[in-house]
Design a protein around this motif. Structure first.
Motif, PDB file in Angstrom:
ATOM      1  N   ILE A 384      25.139  22.857  42.048  1.00  0.00           N
ATOM      2  CA  ILE A 384      25.067  23.196  43.097  1.00  0.00           C
ATOM      3  C   ILE A 384      26.243  23.067  44.224  1.00  0.00           C
ATOM      4  CG2 ILE A 384      23.803  22.759  45.582  1.00  0.00           C
ATOM      5  CD1 ILE A 384      21.249  22.478  43.560  1.00  0.00           C
ATOM      6  N   SER A 385      27.056  22.012  43.746  1.00  0.00           N
ATOM      7  CA  SER A 385      28.062  21.501  44.695  1.00  0.00           C
ATOM      8  C   SER A 385      29.150  22.423  44.075  1.00  0.00           C
ATOM      9  CB  SER A 385      28.542  20.107  44.058  1.00  0.00           C
ATOM     10  OG  SER A 385      27.593  19.166  44.519  1.00  0.00           O
ATOM     11  N   GLU A 386      29.336  22.764  42.834  1.00  0.00           N
ATOM     12  CA  GLU A 386      30.267  23.860  42.480  1.00  0.00           C
ATOM     13  C   GLU A 386      30.278  25.432  43.435  1.00  0.00           C
ATOM     14  OE1 GLU A 386      30.048  23.935  38.238  1.00  0.00           O
ATOM     15  OE2 GLU A 386      31.130  21.990  38.068  1.00  0.00           O
ATOM     16  N   GLN A 387      28.926  25.616  43.646  1.00  0.00           N
ATOM     17  CA  GLN A 387      28.559  26.981  44.003  1.00  0.00           C
ATOM     18  C   GLN A 387      28.917  26.773  45.573  1.00  0.00           C
ATOM     19  OE1 GLN A 387      27.523  29.572  42.950  1.00  0.00           O
ATOM     20  NE2 GLN A 387      27.285  29.071  40.851  1.00  0.00           N
ATOM     21  N   ASN A 388      28.708  25.537  46.193  1.00  0.00           N
ATOM     22  CA  ASN A 388      29.179  25.434  47.561  1.00  0.00           C
ATOM     23  C   ASN A 388      30.637  25.371  47.609  1.00  0.00           C
ATOM     24  OD1 ASN A 388      26.871  24.897  48.619  1.00  0.00           O
ATOM     25  ND2 ASN A 388      26.635  22.864  48.244  1.00  0.00           N
ATOM     26  N   ARG A 389      31.520  25.021  46.678  1.00  0.00           N
ATOM     27  CA  ARG A 389      32.899  25.240  46.631  1.00  0.00           C
ATOM     28  C   ARG A 389      33.263  26.532  46.446  1.00  0.00           C
ATOM     29  NH1 ARG A 389      32.572  20.315  43.865  1.00  0.00           N
ATOM     30  NH2 ARG A 389      32.559  21.274  41.929  1.00  0.00           N
ATOM     31  N   LEU A 390      32.716  27.329  45.858  1.00  0.00           N
ATOM     32  CA  LEU A 390      32.852  28.917  45.710  1.00  0.00           C
ATOM     33  C   LEU A 390      32.746  29.399  47.044  1.00  0.00           C
ATOM     34  CD1 LEU A 390      33.553  31.412  44.139  1.00  0.00           C
ATOM     35  CD2 LEU A 390      31.121  31.093  43.397  1.00  0.00           C
ATOM     36  N   ILE A 391      31.632  29.240  47.665  1.00  0.00           N
ATOM     37  CA  ILE A 391      31.392  29.811  48.795  1.00  0.00           C
ATOM     38  C   ILE A 391      32.465  29.508  50.072  1.00  0.00           C
ATOM     39  CG2 ILE A 391      29.870  29.745  50.926  1.00  0.00           C
ATOM     40  CD1 ILE A 391      27.484  29.191  49.204  1.00  0.00           C
ATOM     41  N   SER A 392      33.113  28.158  49.987  1.00  0.00           N
ATOM     42  CA  SER A 392      34.046  27.567  50.855  1.00  0.00           C
ATOM     43  C   SER A 392      35.445  28.667  50.403  1.00  0.00           C
ATOM     44  CB  SER A 392      34.417  26.358  50.753  1.00  0.00           C
ATOM     45  OG  SER A 392      33.232  25.676  51.099  1.00  0.00           O
ATOM     46  N   ARG A 393      35.541  28.917  49.095  1.00  0.00           N
ATOM     47  CA  ARG A 393      36.831  29.641  48.872  1.00  0.00           C
ATOM     48  C   ARG A 393      36.759  30.942  49.242  1.00  0.00           C
ATOM     49  NH1 ARG A 393      36.404  26.722  43.880  1.00  0.00           N
ATOM     50  NH2 ARG A 393      35.540  28.561  43.087  1.00  0.00           N
ATOM     51  N   GLN A 394      35.376  31.575  49.229  1.00  0.00           N
ATOM     52  CA  GLN A 394      35.393  32.866  49.595  1.00  0.00           C
ATOM     53  C   GLN A 394      35.439  33.139  51.132  1.00  0.00           C
ATOM     54  OE1 GLN A 394      31.423  33.511  47.839  1.00  0.00           O
ATOM     55  NE2 GLN A 394      32.281  34.419  45.869  1.00  0.00           N
TER      56      GLN A 394
END
Length: 628
Positions: A384-394
């Protein structure tokens, strides 16, 4: 459908008493989930709204039957329907639901279809490597189902992703496999898709005649293709004809493609076709039409890739992980309940000592299971934390796109203002009626030169603007620096003449071309030449010379002004934001973004800027481009 009617009349003819039972069986088949799912699929590529209403009937029947396979089939159909519409979030939700049910029932063939659907969504958001992995998983499932010929759509979609990453040889091999398997499986639709993609590869490779041949093989196929494939084929022909500079044919094909896309209400096709038409009109010099379709193209592009959709997809992925956590927790409760039941049962059957031993054993086992569940929950939380980082990059990527659009509008207003102002002044002079016919003819000749130069500049800006709206792409190519400078000088003919300034351009024989983005170099030269005119005194010259070195080609622009202070040189080199514009020799003003843009595009193209001061003689701007 035809087979059902034949069976009905045969039964009626030879077994009159069987009329009632045959009719009931026929009526039941018409009201089945499979019937409405198949009917919905048949309508999908031609009438999305009608197909959706038919699938709603299938959904109602599946809910009433409580058959997991029926529910999975309807979920899969919804997934495909929303994929066609471009609603990737809803599509992924239904594909995941279908895959979970098919895995539970062990239906390998349907699992493969669901994996293909998820791969299509990854493909739709430009994650082609992930899409290829899902399609390969689907091929394995098709092979395990005992019907490998059904894998033809998976091979086709692997090829489509390989086209996107420019692996054309691999793509052609997979398209050939898809064609062979589609004939075995009787999938004419896959054959149409494969022929269209073979035509597309030939277009990318410059084999225009081959591309036209394969596109017309689709349109003239003995089995009429769907509106989706008609749209793709006509759009492809528009691209080919545009590349051959047959713009009338390109426009005709592009408009046909757009009609089919609108009938489909397919955002993907609408985005592609409006982009093609914008380029065709731009090539014809039809500026208004080019901007109209460019705006439509951006509208559909935003609809496909806007921030909300990206977030929705990622949230669905997070929800999927959280759903797995919930499933683990429910399993844990079920185990604990079973342990309690076992303890009660054992307490009745065995002695107290044995009961204590069993309770101790169960306690230890429970601890180990809790540890395992804790470890699994930690892994899920990490995901879940990795997915949140992905959203930030997007989100950061979307911010960069907005900045690119802002630069686009700044450039258009900055570079078009001066030439248009000159034309406006000339028109005012002619309208005043103070000139003889000979003087008016001379002024009109000057206006023609100015319009020609401004038109050339506008074409360059349109080309650059189009690339900016596609995501700030850089297209490095060979450019003749002397020829490019000559064209841009024409755009400032009247401005220079008004100050009695002459351009003296040195011509160097066999000067090597430079490697640069054609749109970016236009912006660079426009701003440097405009500044040179601004700070050159009336009646003076602007000298432009070229010098070739081992790895670079230099362009020197020496204006006829008073020079430039070292403090101003340091300010230009140091700052990357808008600077305060100084007043020109004839009280000209500016926006302060010109040199900022020059520095920005020089950096992107790996070019450099140096400035030298010649007191009383002028300022010299030296640009070094990479030599081809």
């Amino acid at each position: 459908m035809k087979r059902n009617y034949i069976c009905f009349f045969v039964a009626l003819l030879f077994f009159p008493g069987a009329y009632s039972s045959v009719y009931v069986e026929w009526q039941q088949e018409q009201d089945s989930v499979a019937f409405y799912v198949d009917k919905g699929f048949s309508m999908l590529n031609n009438d999305f709204l009608t197909a959706l209403k038919i699938l709603e009937k299938a959904d109602a029947l599946a809910a009433a039957s409580n058959d997991p396979e029926d529910r999975a089939d309807v979920a899969y159909a919804y997934g495909y329907a929303y994929y066609v519409k471009g609603n990737y979030d809803l599509s992924l939700q239904h594909y995941l639901e279908a895959l979970e049910i098919y895995q539970a029932t062990g239906n390998q063939l349907s699992m493969a279809k669901s994996l293909v659907g998820q791969g299509l969504i990854q493909q739709g958001i430009d994650r082609n490597r992930a899409a290829i992995n899902l399609f390969n998983e689907a091929i394995d499932a098709y092979n395990e189902s005992g019907d490998p010929a059904r894998a033809n759509p998976a091979y086709l979609n692997i090829a489509i992703s390989q086209i996107e990453v420019e692996e054309y040889e691999k793509a052609l091999d997979n398209l050939q496999t898809a064609l062979e398997l589609s004939k075995k499986a009787g999938r004419i639709d896959v054959e149409h898709l494969a022929l269209n993609r073979i035509a597309q590869i030939n277009f990318f490779r410059g084999n225009y005649d081959k591309a036209i041949e394969f596109y017309f093989r689709v349109l003239n196929h003995q089995t009429e293709p769907s509106n989706w494939e008609k749209s793709f084929a006509h759009a492809g022909l528009a691209q080919v004809y545009a590349a051959q500079e047959k713009y009338e044919q390109a426009e005709e094909m592009g408009q046909k493609a757009l009609v089919f896309a609108r009938d489909l209400q397919s955002i993907w096709d609408l985005e592609r076709n409006t982009g093609i038409l914008s380029n065709v009109y731009q090539s014809q010099g039809k500026t208004a039409e080019a901007f109209e379709y460019l705006a439509l193209n951006q509208k559909y592009r935003d609809s496909l890739y806007n921030q909300n959709k990206l977030r929705a997809i990622n949230l669905l992925q997070l929800e999927s992980k959280e759903g797995e956590n919930l499933k683990l927790q429910l399993e844990k409760k079920a185990v604990e309940k079973q342990l309690f039941t076992n303890r009660i049962f054992l307490g009745i059957l065995v002695l107290a000592v044995l009961l204590l031993l069993i309770l101790a054993f169960m306690f230890r086992k429970n601890i180990r299971q809790k540890e395992q569940f804790t470890t699994q929950l930690q892994k899920k939380n990490q995901t879940i934390s990795e997915q949140n980082r992905l959203i930030s990059r997007q989100n950061e990527d979307l911010s960069e796109m907005n900045e690119a659009k802002n630069r686009l509008f700044s450039i258009l207003s900055h570079d078009l203002r001066s030439p248009l102002a000159s034309l406006e002044q000339l028109l005012g002079l002619i309208k005043s009626g103070d000139f003889t016919p000979e003087e008016q003819a001379s002024l009109l000749d000057e206006m023609l030169v100015q319009v020609s130069g401004t038109s050339s500049m506008l074409q360059n800006l349109l080309h650059w603007a189009n690339s900016q709206l596609e995501g700030s792409k850089v297209n490095i190519e060979k450019v003749d620096l002397q020829q490019k400078a000559s064209k841009i000088i024409k755009a400032y003919y009247l401005i220079a003449k008004r100050k009695n300034i002459k351009f003296i351009q040195q011509q160097v024989e066999d000067l090597s071309p430079v490697m640069v983005d054609r749109g970016h170099i236009s912006v660079i030269l426009h701003n440097l030449l405009s500044n040179a005119i601004k700070f050159t005194r009336e009646g003076k010259e602007i000298n432009i010379s070229f010098e070739e070195r081992e790895e670079t080609v230099l362009m020197n622009i020496l204006d006829g002004g008073e020079g430039i202070s070292q403090e101003k040189i340091n300010e230009i080199k140091k700052f990357n934001n808008r600077m305060i514009s100084e007043i020109g020799t004839s009280m000209e003003t500016g926006t302060g973004i010109g040199l900022m843009l020059v520095k920005h595009f020089l950096g992107i193209n790996e070019a450099t800027l140096d400035i030298k001061n010649h007191p009383g003689k002028g300022a010299e701007f030296i640009v070094a481009f990479r030599k081809a």
